[in-house]
Design an enzyme around this catalytic site. Structure first.
Site, PDB file in Angstrom:
ATOM      1  N   HIS A 111      33.207  37.261  46.407  1.00 50.94           N
ATOM      2  CA  HIS A 111      34.412  37.557  45.630  1.00 50.94           C
ATOM      3  C   HIS A 111      35.336  38.384  46.513  1.00 50.94           C
ATOM      4  CE1 HIS A 111      36.688  38.017  41.832  1.00 50.94           C
ATOM      5  NE2 HIS A 111      37.107  39.129  42.423  1.00 50.94           N
ATOM      6  N   CYS A 112      36.508  37.831  46.808  1.00 55.48           N
ATOM      7  CA  CYS A 112      37.415  38.460  47.765  1.00 55.48           C
ATOM      8  C   CYS A 112      38.483  39.270  47.039  1.00 55.48           C
ATOM      9  CB  CYS A 112      38.072  37.389  48.643  1.00 55.48           C
ATOM     10  SG  CYS A 112      39.164  38.068  49.918  1.00 55.48           S
TER      11      CYS A 112
END
Length: 322
Positions: A111-112
């Protein structure tokens, strides 16, 4: 710049890199992560059975029956079936639950926070192109600004506030180039090995145990799995990845210890499907052709015939790629 030709080339290069950078960044942000299809969700009756059964073998038996026709080969570290209590589904291979999005993401990489989105099967190609074009964009700015940065320290620029802008621009572009080059290089290595960031930190577990190269099919096939067969789309942020994200061809280098020993290259599961918790099931057509490339999968072709190796159970297929 005084030369008109140099000005035109720099303007075209700058705006081309900027446009590709913005396009890939936009696609990375606004492409929704893909979730497992309905076939991986438990039915109402199966959910009731799970609620009644305590955690243990009986609980696993319900999951084994529910997953008997699903194309899954990975397990938990303890050898159990990968099940998500939050989403109430059997996790496909390479699928993980994101605590931020609160849902299971197909082939989740991470998850960026920089794109405020999960990077997974649906947008991993866009994320790679975003890194590539942002790196080229910063390198272009640093390269074209370098000569004026040198003049700044040699007092070759007019004494105005603009010279401080030049200094700041060069430092910012140079620092981003260093950080982006390391991140982009790391993800290029992941693609070459057919790994996600999560799989690089914790190797996927199969029936025979963990295998860090379980999904690697060789450099060319690993590239095609992410970027697709059409090379004209490789540099464009257009979705061209192979497969549906729910099933992946595997190339396990260690034999399943629960399977009887067979001659090299033969698929014991095709002869003894009852020995598997999950009966052999072919991959979807979009993934199967990666395993039947006659130029790469030639080992024991005289015994198995053209294109037959690995189709009955791709989890036990061996690759002989030059």
């Amino acid at each position: 710049m005084e030369n008109i030709g140099e000005q035109v080339v720099c303007l075209i290069a700058y705006h081309l890199l900027f446009a590709m950078f913005v396009w890939s960044y936009w696609k990375t942000i606004f492409t929704l992560p893909m979730n497992p299809s309905k076939e991986f969700h438990l039915s109402y009756a199966e959910k009731e059975l799970l609620e009644r059964e305590p955690r243990g073998e009986a609980h696993q038996e319900v999951l084994r029956r529910a997953a008997r026709d699903l194309p899954i080969y990975t397990r938990t570290m303890s050898g159990a079936i990968r099940y998500c209590d939050r989403c109430q589904l059997i996790k496909p291979d390479r699928c993980h639950h994101c605590s931020v999005c609160d849902k299971c993401i197909l082939k989740m990489d991470h998850h960026c926070p920089w794109v405020n989105n999960c990077v997974g099967f649906s947008n991993y190609k866009f994320f790679l192109l975003f890194l590539a074009y942002s790196l080229l964009y910063c390198l272009f700015i640093a390269a074209t600004d370098l000569q004026y940065f040198v003049k700044f320290w040699t007092n070759g620029l007019p004494d105005t506030q603009a010279k401080f802008h030049i200094m700041f621009l060069f430092f910012a572009a140079a620092m981003f180039s260093v950080s982006l080059s390391s991140l982009f290089g790391y993800h290029c290595w992941l693609v070459s090995k057919n790994k996600s960031t999560l799989e690089a930190f914790r190797s996927p577990a199969f029936r025979h145990g963990t295998d860090k190269n379980g999904f690697s099919l060789g450099f060319s096939k690993n590239m095609r799995q992410v970027f697709g067969d059409e090379k004209r789309y490789w540099l464009l942020p257009i979705f061209s990845s192979l497969g549906d994200g729910c099933s992946f061809p595997t190339c396990l280098v260690n034999q399943d210890p629960e399977q009887p020993s067979t001659p090299a290259g033969l698929n014991s599961s095709s002869k003894n499907p009852e020995n598997h918790q999950f009966p052999a099931k072919p991959l979807r057509e979009s993934q199967s052709h990666l395993l039947t490339d006659s130029q790469s999968w030639t080992e024991n072709s005289t015994n198995l015939g053209k294109g037959k190796a690995g189709l009955s159970n791709p989890a036990l297929t061996m690759e002989n790629e030059n």
